[in-house]
Scaffold this active site. Structure first.
Site, PDB file in Angstrom:
ATOM      1  N   THR A  35      35.163  38.264 -22.461  1.00  0.00           N
ATOM      2  CA  THR A  35      33.818  37.690 -22.550  1.00  0.00           C
ATOM      3  C   THR A  35      32.915  38.263 -21.466  1.00  0.00           C
ATOM      4  OG1 THR A  35      34.696  35.880 -21.260  1.00  0.00           O
ATOM      5  CG2 THR A  35      34.387  35.469 -23.596  1.00  0.00           C
ATOM      6  N   SER A 126      45.452  44.668 -10.339  1.00  0.00           N
ATOM      7  CA  SER A 126      45.790  45.390  -9.114  1.00  0.00           C
ATOM      8  C   SER A 126      44.679  46.385  -8.765  1.00  0.00           C
ATOM      9  CB  SER A 126      47.122  46.123  -9.280  1.00  0.00           C
ATOM     10  OG  SER A 126      47.114  46.877 -10.467  1.00  0.00           O
ATOM     11  N   ASP A 172      37.182  40.758 -12.797  1.00  0.00           N
ATOM     12  CA  ASP A 172      38.290  41.009 -11.865  1.00  0.00           C
ATOM     13  C   ASP A 172      37.781  41.215 -10.441  1.00  0.00           C
ATOM     14  OD1 ASP A 172      39.429  41.037 -14.317  1.00  0.00           O
ATOM     15  OD2 ASP A 172      40.038  43.140 -14.275  1.00  0.00           O
ATOM     16  N   TYR A 222      40.982  49.258 -25.063  1.00  0.00           N
ATOM     17  CA  TYR A 222      40.070  48.338 -24.354  1.00  0.00           C
ATOM     18  C   TYR A 222      38.623  48.779 -24.564  1.00  0.00           C
ATOM     19  CZ  TYR A 222      37.761  45.764 -20.574  1.00  0.00           C
ATOM     20  OH  TYR A 222      36.914  44.953 -19.865  1.00  0.00           O
TER      21      TYR A 222
END
Ligand code: GLA
Length: 387
Positions: A35, A126, A172, A222
């Site tokens: 989102t 990460s 992130d 993605y």
């Protein structure tokens, strides 16, 4: 992770001097997947696993000497080299240094050694942990800490876009920079407003089960998912020239249905997932406010279903883990992060925890020949200077 561990390597691999040590975490996300680049809501928190780096100005014009402790790999490069280093880990350092320069930080040569304990490819970010850690360090070493937290978030995201080939959103990097111990954060990715939500569910806990199917987002589907969403927005925009549609967040269910026949079945399903997920994050917030964890869990299962069937970012192993959760009466379970492998996040009642983990290990092992890894979630602080 221990400072002494990073420091001893920094001393050994460079000139014996010490520098400053910085740390940034990976993240979980309770709900709100795919989102962020659609202008919707996300609900992440930082975790107790992350990246720690020791950094020191080395008095060269623009030579970076970098050591990846976990990989035992040393790469030296110049910031003025337009190609940058080839090693994928070193591209995060190169990228973030150039992005910080764009923000006015006079970055010159530096030495850096870093290590991490965010499981790679587990969907716990990460890479964002690296970007935020290096951005934080460069801001401190060269920039008088003048770059704002939000600009560091955006520099991390730009690093992914410009140097690593992933057209990610801001979740992130946001979680890694802004994280706060004990709190999840609800972020509106369109306005960038956010609230901290203390998360201490009485009688429940969050646990991640890592399928150990490696997810890699670069050069992956993605970016295709993101393209699908953008295509749908363009179609809706063409039908409504009077209004401005930037992302799927600006589109209603009715407007999506208007373009259904033009956009093709795949893109329609993907957009449908995104609109539903936006609503689910808000519903989770309401449920949390009321202490209704069973409702939170129900919405998590819905998200899994959507990610698996409509957005198509799950895989057999993750669907299996989700199924095991259901059969063990786990309150909520879903694939977490970008997908294509990695973890499920599970909201489980304390009294069911042991049985669930045992059953998941046993059945997963029987089917795939290895156990899933288990990470108990500890919601922790964001980027910081250690010493
Ligand atoms: C990855 C990306 C994020 C976000 C998630 C899916 O983690 O880096 O920006 O899109 O996938 O929610």
């Amino acid at each position: 992770m221990e400072v002494d561990f990073v420091r001893s390597r920094f001393i050994k691999h460079f000139d014996g001097k010490t520098g400053n040590v910085y740390a940034s975490p990976g993240r979980i996300n309770l709900i709100g997947e795919h989102t962020d680049y659609n202008g919707g809501f996300v609900f992440p928190g930082a975790v107790d696993k992350g990246v720690m780096a020791e950094m020191r100005i080395n008095d060269t014009e623009d030579t970076v000497m970098a050591y990846a402790i976990d990989l035992k790999d040393r790469v030296d490069f110049k910031l003025s080299d337009s190609n940058g280093p080839r090693a994928s880990w070193a591209r995060y350092i190169y990228g973030i240094a150039l992005e910080m320069k764009k923000l006015g930080v006079p970055v010159k040569g530096f030495n850096i050694a870093f290590a991490g304990d965010v499981p790679l490819g587990a969907g716990m970010s990460s890479s964002a942990a690296m970007e935020s850690c290096f951005a934080f360090g460069l801001n401190d070493l060269f920039g008088d800490n003048k770059v704002s937290q939000w600009d560091m978030v955006l520099a991390g995201q730009a690093t992914e876009h410009n140097y690593c080939g992933v057209n990610c959103g801001i979740m992130d990097q946001f979680a890694s920079v802004f994280g706060k111990a004990g709190c999840l954060m609800r972020l509106d990715c369109r306005s960038r407003e956010f609230q901290y939500f203390p998360f201490k569910p009485d009688g429940y806990r969050l646990v991640l089960l890592d399928s150990v199917v490696k997810h890699q987002l670069s050069g992956s589907p993605y970016n295709d998912r993101r393209n699908s969403c953008e295509k749908v927005v363009k179609c809706v925009q063409a039908k409504h020239p009077e209004a401005k549609f930037e992302t799927l967040r600006d589109c209603t269910w009715e407007q999506l249905d208007e373009v259904k026949d033009e956009i093709g079945a795949d893109d329609y399903r993907r957009a449908k997932f995104v609109l539903g997920e936006k609503d689910r994050v808000l519903a989770v917030c309401d449920a949390l406010t009321e202490g209704d964890y069973e409702k939170v869990g129900e919405l998590m299962y819905q998200t899994h279903e959507g990610l698996s069937k409509d957005y198509e970012v799950s895989c057999e192993e993750l669907d299996f883990l989700n199924q095991i959760a259901k059969e063990n009466g786990v309150t909520g379970s879903r694939i977490m992060g970008g997908g294509f492998g990695g973890c499920t996040i599970n909201l489980v009642r304390n009294d069911l925890y042991r049985q669930f983990i045992e059953d998941a290990k046993k059945r997963f092992n029987e089917k795939y020949g290895h156990e899933p890894k288990v990470y108990d979630v500890v919601i922790s602080d964001g980027s910081r200077k250690i010493c």
